[in-house]
Design an enzyme around this catalytic site. Structure first.
Site, short mmCIF file in Angstrom:
data_model
loop_
_atom_site.label_atom_id
_atom_site.label_comp_id
_atom_site.label_asym_id
_atom_site.label_seq_id
_atom_site.Cartn_x
_atom_site.Cartn_y
_atom_site.Cartn_z
N LEU A 1 31.17 -27.65 -11.25
CA LEU A 1 32.28 -27.68 -10.30
C LEU A 1 33.55 -27.33 -11.07
O LEU A 1 33.68 -27.70 -12.24
CB LEU A 1 32.44 -29.08 -9.68
CG LEU A 1 31.34 -29.61 -8.76
CD1 LEU A 1 31.68 -31.04 -8.32
CD2 LEU A 1 31.16 -28.72 -7.54
N ASP A 2 34.48 -26.65 -10.41
CA ASP A 2 35.76 -26.38 -11.05
C ASP A 2 36.45 -27.69 -11.41
O ASP A 2 36.24 -28.72 -10.76
CB ASP A 2 36.67 -25.57 -10.12
CG ASP A 2 36.16 -24.17 -9.88
OD1 ASP A 2 35.32 -23.69 -10.66
OD2 ASP A 2 36.60 -23.54 -8.89
N ARG A 3 37.30 -27.62 -12.40
CA ARG A 3 38.02 -28.82 -12.84
C ARG A 3 38.81 -29.45 -11.69
O ARG A 3 38.88 -30.67 -11.55
CB ARG A 3 38.98 -28.44 -13.98
CG ARG A 3 39.77 -29.61 -14.55
CD ARG A 3 40.62 -29.16 -15.72
NE ARG A 3 41.34 -30.28 -16.30
CZ ARG A 3 42.11 -30.17 -17.37
NH1 ARG A 3 42.24 -29.01 -18.00
NH2 ARG A 3 42.73 -31.24 -17.85
#
Length: 325
Positions: free
Chosen positions: A141-143
């Protein structure tokens, strides 16, 4: 996972968790901080052996193999120790058994160290569970994205999860909730736009829609609509980098709070309204368990800050579409 000694020879016995790995990948993993050239040199020179025999870097490890690893001094980066203190609280766990673990990831935490971030979810889990022999990411998942993140606790489970996710979404159903700027009109919209990775002059990684890019497919469902905003459910049919963010931006509906692809003028006004993050949340995932085959359905409710923003939005603007999900 074996711990390499800097003073004496290490004898490592290969278990199910290491089975099938290439020798070089195994050594690079347990010898973090050691130059790759040095790892390859000790293999070529015969200092690393399996069952008392010389082996090549491409050798695939088998259960029961006894590896001889010479003394290696491993540089432990001080900044990683400091960064470990940044995640003091236990990460919220949505589900766990002997094969998998599902984290309900908060926004603002990278899933792993790298790209200027020395510490992330996977490092935090390993620090918080020092007795765990194996913890590896099944996907990313993106930050800035919050929500459900799968971790493999056994190599066999991890391989099965990787195969599932690489199959263009076959077997796995991942759903996200996303708030975009603008009035989205289609109750259901299937978006197939190829995505291409590229580097900016600054060296920062970005993604754009391009004919020469890789196939990417997102299905959007309209959940709610206000005068200037729309809440969507996004179903990933493929798993490209920044897929939902770029598809939304390209269609003219940038994600609220997206600092890479969003409406920057709008983003500057959001903190005054109580929103200091991107509105993208991995809220639901359905998949066959990698060991039992049982269908798993896990959900994560909207984080409080996103839920509060929705309530404030409903108080300020007329809502003309609501769909249960």
């Amino acid at each position: 996972m074996a711990k390499v000694s800097k003073n004496s020879v290490t004898q490592a016995i290969i278990t199910e968790d290491e089975q099938g790995q290439r020798l070089d990948n195994f050594l690079l993993k347990i010898c973090k901080g050691v130059p790759k050239s040095h790892v390859y040199r000790i293999v070529r020179s015969g200092e690393v052996r399996a069952n008392s025999k010389r082996i090549d870097v491409s050798y695939r490890l088998q259960i029961g193999d006894v590896l001889r690893i010479p003394p290696i001094r491993i540089a432990q980066r001080e900044e990683e120790i400091v960064a470990g203190a940044e995640i003091k609280a236990e990460l919220p766990i949505a589900y766990e058994d002997e094969a998998i673990l599902v984290v309900d990831k908060p926004s603002g935490i990278a899933v792993h160290g790298g790209s200027g971030v020395s510490f992330g979810v996977i490092e935090a889990l390993r620090r918080q569970r020092p007795r765990a022999n194996f913890l590896e990411l099944a996907h990313r998942l993106d930050r800035e994205t919050s929500g459900l993140l799968l971790i493999g606790k056994k190599r066999s489970a991890l391989v099965a999860l990787h195969d599932m996710f690489r199959g263009n979404g076959k077997g796995a159903d991942k759903r996200y909730l996303v708030l975009v700027k603008g009035r989205w009109m289609d109750p259901l919209r299937s978006v197939k736009l190829p995505l291409l990775k590229y580097l900016q002059e600054s060296g920062e990684r970005r993604v754009r829609v391009a004919d020469e890019g890789k196939a990417a497919h997102t299905v959007f469902r309209l959940v709610s609509r206000w005068e200037n905003y729309s809440l969507l459910e996004a179903e990933l049919k493929s798993g490209r980098t920044h897929q939902i963010r770029v598809h939304c931006a390209h269609l003219g509906y940038p994600i609220v709070g997206d600092e890479k692809y969003g409406d920057f003028a709008l983003n500057r006004s959001l903190p005054k309204e109580g929103l200091k993050r991107m509105f993208l949340h991995a809220w639901k995932i359905q998949f066959p368990h990698p060991v039992s085959g049982k269908i798993m359905v896990l959900e994560s409710p909207l984080p409080d800050v996103l839920d509060a923003f929705i309530h404030q939005l409903s108080a300020r603007q007329k809502q003309d579409y609501v769909q249960k999900f």
